[in-house]
Motif scaffolding. Sequence first.
Motif, PDB file in Angstrom:
ATOM      1  N   UNK A 191       2.335   7.731  37.229  1.00  0.00           N
ATOM      2  CA  UNK A 191       3.374   8.350  36.397  1.00  0.00           C
ATOM      3  C   UNK A 191       2.959   9.776  36.063  1.00  0.00           C
ATOM      4  N   UNK A 192       3.906  10.688  36.185  1.00  0.00           N
ATOM      5  CA  UNK A 192       3.659  12.100  35.887  1.00  0.00           C
ATOM      6  C   UNK A 192       4.205  12.406  34.487  1.00  0.00           C
ATOM      7  N   UNK A 193       3.341  12.810  33.555  1.00  0.00           N
ATOM      8  CA  UNK A 193       3.805  13.063  32.185  1.00  0.00           C
ATOM      9  C   UNK A 193       4.716  14.274  32.101  1.00  0.00           C
ATOM     10  N   UNK A 194       5.602  14.274  31.102  1.00  0.00           N
ATOM     11  CA  UNK A 194       6.465  15.429  30.867  1.00  0.00           C
ATOM     12  C   UNK A 194       5.617  16.625  30.470  1.00  0.00           C
ATOM     13  N   UNK A 195       6.072  17.789  30.865  1.00  0.00           N
ATOM     14  CA  UNK A 195       5.335  19.002  30.523  1.00  0.00           C
ATOM     15  C   UNK A 195       5.405  19.245  29.029  1.00  0.00           C
ATOM     16  N   UNK A 196       4.269  19.557  28.442  1.00  0.00           N
ATOM     17  CA  UNK A 196       4.226  19.848  27.008  1.00  0.00           C
ATOM     18  C   UNK A 196       4.148  21.337  26.757  1.00  0.00           C
ATOM     19  N   UNK A 197       4.196  22.098  27.849  1.00  0.00           N
ATOM     20  CA  UNK A 197       4.115  23.538  27.750  1.00  0.00           C
ATOM     21  C   UNK A 197       5.207  24.143  28.621  1.00  0.00           C
ATOM     22  N   UNK A 198       5.547  25.395  28.357  1.00  0.00           N
ATOM     23  CA  UNK A 198       6.554  26.078  29.161  1.00  0.00           C
ATOM     24  C   UNK A 198       5.957  26.628  30.450  1.00  0.00           C
ATOM     25  N   UNK A 199       4.678  26.338  30.691  1.00  0.00           N
ATOM     26  CA  UNK A 199       3.996  26.873  31.865  1.00  0.00           C
ATOM     27  C   UNK A 199       3.166  25.772  32.503  1.00  0.00           C
ATOM     28  N   UNK A 200       3.458  25.467  33.788  1.00  0.00           N
ATOM     29  CA  UNK A 200       2.702  24.447  34.516  1.00  0.00           C
ATOM     30  C   UNK A 200       1.874  25.182  35.562  1.00  0.00           C
ATOM     31  N   UNK A 201       0.559  25.179  35.351  1.00  0.00           N
ATOM     32  CA  UNK A 201      -0.308  26.002  36.200  1.00  0.00           C
ATOM     33  C   UNK A 201      -0.502  25.408  37.587  1.00  0.00           C
ATOM     34  N   UNK A 202      -0.783  24.114  37.696  1.00  0.00           N
ATOM     35  CA  UNK A 202      -1.067  23.518  38.995  1.00  0.00           C
ATOM     36  C   UNK A 202      -0.100  22.364  39.275  1.00  0.00           C
ATOM     37  N   UNK A 203       0.121  22.120  40.549  1.00  0.00           N
ATOM     38  CA  UNK A 203       1.094  21.117  40.955  1.00  0.00           C
ATOM     39  C   UNK A 203       0.548  19.708  40.768  1.00  0.00           C
ATOM     40  N   UNK A 204       1.208  18.845  40.003  1.00  0.00           N
ATOM     41  CA  UNK A 204       0.796  17.446  39.911  1.00  0.00           C
ATOM     42  C   UNK A 204       1.033  16.759  41.264  1.00  0.00           C
ATOM     43  N   UNK A 205       0.076  15.965  41.721  1.00  0.00           N
ATOM     44  CA  UNK A 205       0.175  15.302  43.023  1.00  0.00           C
ATOM     45  C   UNK A 205       0.260  13.797  42.823  1.00  0.00           C
ATOM     46  N   UNK A 206       1.457  13.218  42.944  1.00  0.00           N
ATOM     47  CA  UNK A 206       1.602  11.769  42.796  1.00  0.00           C
ATOM     48  C   UNK A 206       1.268  11.045  44.100  1.00  0.00           C
ATOM     49  N   UNK A 207       1.118   9.770  44.053  1.00  0.00           N
ATOM     50  CA  UNK A 207       0.890   8.959  45.259  1.00  0.00           C
ATOM     51  C   UNK A 207       1.889   7.811  45.283  1.00  0.00           C
ATOM     52  N   UNK A 208       2.172   7.347  46.508  1.00  0.00           N
ATOM     53  CA  UNK A 208       3.097   6.244  46.700  1.00  0.00           C
ATOM     54  C   UNK A 208       2.730   5.564  48.013  1.00  0.00           C
ATOM     55  N   UNK A 209       2.674   4.250  48.005  1.00  0.00           N
ATOM     56  CA  UNK A 209       2.216   3.501  49.170  1.00  0.00           C
ATOM     57  C   UNK A 209       3.028   3.855  50.419  1.00  0.00           C
ATOM     58  N   UNK A 210       2.320   4.155  51.513  1.00  0.00           N
ATOM     59  CA  UNK A 210       2.916   4.437  52.823  1.00  0.00           C
ATOM     60  C   UNK A 210       3.882   5.614  52.823  1.00  0.00           C
TER      61      UNK A 210
END
Length: 400
Positions: A1-20
């Motif tokens: 699960x990717x949390x909601x941004x708590x800031x107006x600036x997201x420095x790096x890309x969140x990388x999720x995973x999903x089977x296959x």
Amino acid sequence: EIPSATSAYIESEPIPTKADKTFMGWYTVPECNDEYKVEFPYTVTSDVILYAKWVAQMWTITYNSNGATSGTVPEQIFVEKGKSFTVSANTGKLTKPGYAFTKWSTSSDGQSGSSYSVGQTVFPSKNLTLYAQWGKDYAEMVDVAGGTFYFGDNTSDGTTDVKVTLDSFRIAKYELTYELWLEVYTWAKENGYVLLSAKKGYAENDKYKSFVPATNISWKDACVWLNAYSEYKGFEPVYYIGSSVFRDVNSSGTLGMNTTKNGFRLPTECEWEYAAKGGPEQKNYMYAGSNVLDDVAWYYWGNSYNSNSNGKAQPVGTKKANTLGLYDMTGLSFEWCLDKVNLSSGEYNNPYGSFSHCRGGTCYSYYNKSSLYVYGESPNEFGYSNDSKICTIRVAQNAQ
């Protein structure tokens, strides 16, 4: 699960995973159109929902120049799990002084990993980095000093009374390898050329070998390929139909040759024989570099008698060279010449004959076609006769 941004600036890309599945990035619309892809760092200016783009699991194939000093690597590609890809040619003209591109490998040293030839089909099971491998320069040219010789006479004592004088020229040390043919063919198709596909050697399992001759080349295909090779290397094309560069093997009209151009071409029959005999240092050999056929040639005649190739292609340059350092002129593949001359007694300067002729011997033919005074074959220049299926190219060029 990717949390909601708590800031107006997201420095790096969140990388999720999903089977296959393989994650391909974040987008501001659920359709994940390319124009809505989010680049990071990302500034949030209002409420926004970011949508993850998923595709079937993909393997990343990356090419590495591995010490090249110029040129560019092929583009990175993505291959779906369970699917295959075709190993790229050296499409970006990678070069390394003193070496030639030979293949790709999963290790930089080419020893500890898996190696792949250009055009090979590969089913990856993980992400791959393919490193360019550097080795013997199979495109190397040899300068041949002009001189005088007796055409059609292996003793060079004037028995034939056909005395030929030639200007200096250049000729390839090796027959055209499939790897070099494919490298230029790939570029040619992307740059307006139309020519037919060559084959790798002769026998079915020849396709798994490296640096065997490109075969199944008609005389007209040879001319088109040589024009492409000229432009690929920055030279002027030699073959024309009218005032137009000969770029389409299906073009109609009278094919001509502009001898003032500096590009690559077929050798004339006289140049071919002169080079095979050793150029200005004629050695009176029966074959190109020896009186012993096994020293300098591959040949075959349906069984083990008078045969050393078993009817299969061999890598170029594995037999003894002649006095000019040229390999395989006596026997590996038939080699296209520009012309077939019909010379009677007399003296000639740089003679030309009618277009289309092959010389030399082949690892798929009887040994008695290999001697230097046998004039060779005349396959059908407009199609793939049995002979043209075993014809290749030895590149020539005017002296530079």
